[in-house]
Write an enzyme that holds these catalytic residues in place. Structure first.
Site, PDB file in Angstrom:
ATOM      1  N   GLU A 254       0.870  -1.171   0.000  1.00  0.00           N
ATOM      2  CA  GLU A 254       0.000   0.000   0.000  1.00  0.00           C
ATOM      3  C   GLU A 254       0.903   1.215   0.000  1.00  0.00           C
ATOM      4  OE1 GLU A 254      -2.673   0.777   3.403  1.00  0.00           O
ATOM      5  OE2 GLU A 254      -2.320   2.795   2.623  1.00  0.00           O
ATOM      6  N   CYS A 293      -2.542   8.108   3.906  1.00  0.00           N
ATOM      7  CA  CYS A 293      -2.455   7.475   2.591  1.00  0.00           C
ATOM      8  C   CYS A 293      -3.718   7.764   1.779  1.00  0.00           C
ATOM      9  CB  CYS A 293      -2.231   5.980   2.740  1.00  0.00           C
ATOM     10  SG  CYS A 293      -3.392   5.192   3.841  1.00  0.00           S
TER      11      CYS A 293
HETATM   12  P1  NDP Z   1       9.461   4.346   3.667  1.00  0.00           P
HETATM   13  O1  NDP Z   1       8.940   3.704   2.480  1.00  0.00           O
HETATM   14  O2  NDP Z   1      10.881   4.776   3.660  1.00  0.00           O
HETATM   15  O3  NDP Z   1       9.289   3.402   4.928  1.00  0.00           O
HETATM   16  C1  NDP Z   1       8.152   2.618   5.169  1.00  0.00           C
HETATM   17  C2  NDP Z   1       8.542   1.409   6.013  1.00  0.00           C
HETATM   18  O4  NDP Z   1       9.473   0.615   5.318  1.00  0.00           O
HETATM   19  C3  NDP Z   1       9.206   1.785   7.319  1.00  0.00           C
HETATM   20  O5  NDP Z   1       8.826   0.869   8.310  1.00  0.00           O
HETATM   21  C4  NDP Z   1      10.674   1.618   6.969  1.00  0.00           C
HETATM   22  O6  NDP Z   1      11.456   1.376   8.093  1.00  0.00           O
HETATM   23  C5  NDP Z   1      10.622   0.401   6.101  1.00  0.00           C
HETATM   24  N1  NDP Z   1      11.770   0.220   5.234  1.00  0.00           N
HETATM   25  C6  NDP Z   1      12.372   1.141   4.474  1.00  0.00           C
HETATM   26  N2  NDP Z   1      13.369   0.561   3.782  1.00  0.00           N
HETATM   27  C7  NDP Z   1      13.381  -0.750   4.120  1.00  0.00           C
HETATM   28  C8  NDP Z   1      14.191  -1.872   3.776  1.00  0.00           C
HETATM   29  N3  NDP Z   1      15.189  -1.751   2.910  1.00  0.00           N
HETATM   30  N4  NDP Z   1      13.949  -3.069   4.344  1.00  0.00           N
HETATM   31  C9  NDP Z   1      12.963  -3.202   5.229  1.00  0.00           C
HETATM   32  N5  NDP Z   1      12.166  -2.182   5.600  1.00  0.00           N
HETATM   33  C10 NDP Z   1      12.371  -0.972   5.052  1.00  0.00           C
HETATM   34  O7  NDP Z   1       8.526   5.513   3.987  1.00  0.00           O
HETATM   35  P2  NDP Z   1       8.651   6.645   5.097  1.00  0.00           P
HETATM   36  O8  NDP Z   1       7.889   6.187   6.251  1.00  0.00           O
HETATM   37  O9  NDP Z   1      10.051   7.070   5.362  1.00  0.00           O
HETATM   38  O10 NDP Z   1       7.921   7.808   4.365  1.00  0.00           O
HETATM   39  C11 NDP Z   1       8.499   8.353   3.173  1.00  0.00           C
HETATM   40  C12 NDP Z   1       7.396   8.773   2.219  1.00  0.00           C
HETATM   41  O11 NDP Z   1       6.572   7.681   1.919  1.00  0.00           O
HETATM   42  C13 NDP Z   1       6.456   9.790   2.765  1.00  0.00           C
HETATM   43  O12 NDP Z   1       6.939  11.068   2.668  1.00  0.00           O
HETATM   44  C14 NDP Z   1       5.268   9.562   1.890  1.00  0.00           C
HETATM   45  O13 NDP Z   1       5.427  10.214   0.693  1.00  0.00           O
HETATM   46  C15 NDP Z   1       5.275   8.096   1.667  1.00  0.00           C
HETATM   47  N6  NDP Z   1       4.360   7.397   2.580  1.00  0.00           N
HETATM   48  C16 NDP Z   1       3.181   6.983   2.092  1.00  0.00           C
HETATM   49  C17 NDP Z   1       2.311   6.332   2.900  1.00  0.00           C
HETATM   50  C18 NDP Z   1       1.047   5.841   2.376  1.00  0.00           C
HETATM   51  O14 NDP Z   1       0.346   5.152   3.092  1.00  0.00           O
HETATM   52  N7  NDP Z   1       0.675   6.152   1.183  1.00  0.00           N
HETATM   53  C19 NDP Z   1       2.550   6.122   4.317  1.00  0.00           C
HETATM   54  C20 NDP Z   1       3.818   6.606   4.753  1.00  0.00           C
HETATM   55  C21 NDP Z   1       4.674   7.178   3.880  1.00  0.00           C
HETATM   56  P3  NDP Z   1      12.315   2.540   8.805  1.00  0.00           P
HETATM   57  O15 NDP Z   1      11.345   3.540   9.320  1.00  0.00           O
HETATM   58  O16 NDP Z   1      12.993   1.798   9.907  1.00  0.00           O
HETATM   59  O17 NDP Z   1      13.210   3.058   7.759  1.00  0.00           O
END
Ligand code: NDP
Length: 836
Positions: A254, A293
């Site tokens: 998602e 989201c």
């Molecule tokens: P990320 O995609 O960076 O992170 C989401 C999750 O993935 C976090 O738990 C993160 O962990 C984990 N993650 C990241 N890289 C890895 C990896 N290589 N292996 C395993 N787990 C990983 O999103 P962010 O939360 O940093 O948000 C960044 C942008 O994403 C926002 O600005 C927004 O644009 C979008 N976003 C969209 C959402 C939606 O529902 N549409 C929700 C949230 C964000 P960790 O935090 O430990 O890095």
């Protein structure tokens, strides 16, 4: 600085590194350190798979009840989570969505137990006949996967994000490993700690990694399921992880989605729909600071209304107060971090290469009760893109904050096309009071959106809004939104189960599925099936009835009784060209006559007729035809005890009506139906109370016998029970009911359950830690008085059958209810003295 712990392999653990600071979004203070260095993720996955067996073996009913208990437990503790949630920048309303929305999701999923069979696996859809004679068939079953559900979550909903997913995998019978986003993991940790402490889930059902887990997918296996919420970039990277591909691990994503809301051409300024639209856009921009989201990023409006929308939205946003989320007057709190503010600004700068900012300021902001230099605050920003066909940044750039862009459309075709330019979204909405416009938009845009909400005056008051994913509806969307479906009632649960087609004979498939399959062998019941309690009824248990001939008079009488004078039953001169040859029996008469044949008239465990699920008339029956019926248990569905009803379950009966004299095999079966009865459960928790039972137990009771709990001695106990018999015939004077009126029904309902009174239960009106003085001279006299009180109680009610007598805790009770109370009460105290 304290380290945030993770819960792995049944223990709270912390990493061996230096950790990264977790920052308060409002004050900039460090809350704790997140450190997952050295944690063994592979061990966590293995442990989950191994421990998952307990969940897999539970029935849907047991899993659902467990979820409900957990939801009730967490709801009681909710206050403590709000305190933590403020530190993520969330206001009270934002936190309510996250925290109580999460618990609500547990409740909603718990309720789904009612639509699953009373076993550990599901039987899907209808049986499929694979042969002409009906002796070879197939069915699909879904069993819980033997792996773990790995949830990689986003920062914006630390509680809901975890529970919306876990509720579903737990219902399916699968354990979870949750990895929240690092920066808000402290709130997830607080909730997980409470869940673990509650002991409600079987150990191993939930593990938590409070921070980074880059290698978590390296050892996933084919029975595991991975879900991801976050940015599309990370999602794509994880989706193509080598291990996921090698092991064919399902990956549900998602990701960012550029959700659109459309203003219908009819929704002009001054209409309720225009106002509702503005309110919806404002809410979606400001709730959770737009870090949702489902937030509305694209505001698609008729070209002649762009100015009006811009002005009205600006006015509405002007009323949004920003600042310390703890303050009542604050409507919008802080973003999750200063980094996030920076990221949102960069995204806006990408879009403003062509779009212009028409509301808000990237540099200036006014806050209440907060220091803007320390907290992650920003102003809502509205942009306007007048050429959304050429300048496509607005359809591909997600500014994950309080940001939206207005764009014009000329006609509905254009609005639909623009909504699709986001290349797939979680949700879209349209404000219109014209259902033709609504139908045009929904049907033609549905390919690109997971959910579409129609906003209008009729549903406004009850509408849950654009931004609320609901547990029973699909949540997820195509394309850019990730192509997933995280929720959706039964649909969501099935993501965590393996579907398998089972082929065999109907008799074998009845045994496997626990559901009687037509043409399976019958199990002739020894007694009438309605004479058995719920526990003793098994699928396949069957009764063949005696015969009945349907006469001409029967048909005429049924027509007169029901006023159903359809020509086939009344006018034998009009049958030419119809499917009827003679005076025809009414279909409902056949079913009623069938009931007359199979119903067992005596009072017994069948408490009520609960309804009818399917009914088919296979060919007409005429006067003078003779029928008989087969009544066969098809399926049992458990249910909770409700109201003032004795505990019962639902039994579905397969009813086959046969033409007794038909010669050809295929003419024999003339009608089928599935009827539902409510069947009482066996009461084997309590000994029934009668005089000989009491005499026998009293003869075993010794004067100096020690209780197994509490301070009462035998004579105290007898005098206490004697007192309650006296109260039960109104000798307690004016009884004051101490249970508040609004709880009285619920309290009274507990009399009807087969649950024992808790050991050490203290009656609210009894002296605590002190015994009443003894009333009788001797133990023998106490025994005699006790028996006399028992006799008097019954005699009184037999002479006054309609008398209701008040009880301080349970309110006004009938004779029957007093007997239920006495049965529980006497069993409780006799157990106290080891008599039963
Ligand atoms: P990320 O995609 O960076 O992170 C989401 C999750 O993935 C976090 O738990 C993160 O962990 C984990 N993650 C990241 N890289 C890895 C990896 N290589 N292996 C395993 N787990 C990983 O999103 P962010 O939360 O940093 O948000 C960044 C942008 O994403 C926002 O600005 C927004 O644009 C979008 N976003 C969209 C959402 C939606 O529902 N549409 C929700 C949230 C964000 P960790 O935090 O430990 O890095």
């Amino acid at each position: 600085m304290q380290k945030l712990q993770s819960y792995i392999h049944g223990k709270w653990v912390e990493g061996s590194g230096e950790g990264v600071p977790l920052i308060d979004a409002v004050t900039g203070e460090t809350i704790a350190l997140s450190d997952t260095k050295g944690l063994d993720f592979d061990q966590a996955l293995k442990y989950g798979r191994q421990k998952g067996e307990t969940l897999r073996k539970m029935t849907f009913q047991e899993r659902g009840n467990m979820l409900k208990k957990l939801a009730l437990h967490l709801t009681k503790k909710k206050k403590q989570f709000y305190e933590v949630s403020f530190r993520t920048g969330a206001t009270k309303v934002d936190s309510w969505i996250d925290i109580e929305g999460g618990f609500g999701n547990l409740f909603a999923n718990a309720s789904l137990r009612k639509i699953f069979p009373n076993q550990a696996f599901d039987v899907e859809g209808d049986p499929i006949d694979l042969s002409r004679g009906g002796r070879f068939m197939a069915h699909h079953i879904l069993v819980p996967k033997e792996g773990v559900a790995v949830h990689i979550n986003a920062f914006n909903f630390p509680v809901w994000g975890m529970l919306e997913k876990c509720a579903v995998n737990w219902m399916a019978g699968m354990p979870a490993v949750v990895k929240p986003a690092t920066n808000t993991s402290f709130l997830t940790e607080a909730v997980v700690r409470e869940i673990i402490n509650s002991g409600i889930l079987p150990e191993g059902s939930l593990q938590l990694i409070s921070g980074s887990a880059r290698s978590i997918l390296d050892t996933v296996e084919s029975q595991d399921v991975v879900t991801f919420t976050g940015s599309a970039d990370t999602g794509r990277m994880l989706k193509s992880h080598k291990r996921l591909l090698e092991e064919s691990v399902p990956f549900n994503m998602e990701a960012d989605s550029l959700n659109a809301s459309i203003l219908g051409e009819d929704a002009k300024p001054g209409t309720p729909e225009f106002d509702l639209f503005i309110k919806e856009v404002r809410n979606e921009m400001t709730v959770k600071c737009g870090q949702k989201c489902t937030a509305i990023r694209r505001v698609i409006v008729p070209e002649n209304l762009v100015e009006d929308v811009q002005i009205a939205l600006g006015k509405s946003l002007g009323k949004v107060t920003i600042g310390d989320p703890r303050l009542k007057e604050v409507r919008m709190g802080a973003l999750v971090s200063k980094d996030q503010v920076q990221e949102v600004r960069e995204r806006i700068q990408e879009m403003t290469k062509t779009a212009s900012i028409v509301y808000g300021d990237l540099e200036k902001i006014q806050t209440i009760g907060a220091d803007t230099s320390k907290g992650a605050f920003m102003s809502p920003i509205v942009m306007r893109e007048d050429n959304p066909y050429e300048n496509i940044a607005v359809h591909s750039t997600e500014a994950f904050g309080p940001v939206s862009t207005i764009m014009p459309y000329k006609n509905m075709g254009e609005a639909i096309e623009l909504s699709k330019m986001g290349k797939g979204s979680l949700v879209s909405s349209i404000a219109t009071n014209d259902d033709k416009i609504a139908a045009d938009y929904t049907v033609n845009a549905a390919t690109h959106h997971g959910r579409i909400l129609v906003i209008n005056r009729e549903s406004a008051k009850q509408s849950t809004g654009h931004g609320s994913p609901l547990p029973l509806l699909v949540h997820g969307g195509p394309g850019r939104a990730g192509g997933g479906e995280e929720m959706g009632g039964k649909r969501g649960i099935k993501h965590y189960m393996q579907r398998c087609a089972i082929q065999g004979s109907p008799t074998t498939l009845t045994e496997i599925t626990g559901i009687y399959q037509p043409k399976a062998k019958y199990k002739q019941a020894e007694k009438h099936p309605f004479a058995y309690h719920w526990e003793d009824i098994q699928p396949g248990m069957s009764l063949k009835t005696h015969n009945r001939t349907l006469t001409d008079t029967d048909i005429v009488n049924f027509g007169n009784l029901t006023w159903d004078h359809f020509y086939a039953h009344t006018d034998i001169t009009s049958l030419e060209g119809s499917i009827f040859e003679k005076r025809t029996a009414h279909g409902y008469f056949i079913i009623s006559a069938a009931a007359g044949l199979f119903v067992y008239p005596n009072k017994g465990p069948v408490a009520a007729n609960y309804g009818l699920e399917e009914i088919r008339f296979l060919r007409p029956l005429y006067h003078n035809d003779t029928i008989h019926v087969r009544l066969t248990c098809k399926e049992k569905v458990d249910r909770d005890q409700k109201g003032t009803e004795l505990p019962s379950g639902i039994v579905k009966w397969y009813v086959e009506v046969f033409d007794t004299e038909a010669v050809d095999e295929e003419d024999k079966l003339v009608a089928i139906a599935t009827i539902l009865t409510m069947v009482q459960k066996k009461q084997d928790v309590f000994h029934e109370i009668d005089r000989s039972f009491l005499e026998e137990k009293l003869s075993l009771l010794k004067e100096d016998q020690k209780p197994e709990w509490g301070m009462m001695m035998p004579q105290h106990m007898l005098e206490h029970l004697e007192g309650s018999f006296k109260l039960g015939r109104g000798l307690g004077g004016d009884v004051e009911i101490i249970t508040p009126e609004e709880h009285l029904d619920k309290v009274k309902e507990t009399l009807y359950t087969y649950e024992k009174m808790p050991q050490g239960y203290k009656h609210p009106l009894m002296k605590q830690n002190e015994l009443e003085p003894l009333k009788h001279e001797s133990f023998d006299e106490a025994k005699k008085s006790f028996l006399k009180a028992y006799d008097d109680f019954h005699q009184f009610h037999q002479e006054n059958p309609d008398e209701m007598i008040s009880n301080a805790v349970f309110g006004e009770l009938t004779y029957f209810e007093w007997k239920l109370l006495n049965r529980k009460h006497i069993n409780h105290h006799f157990e106290q003295f080891g008599l039963i």
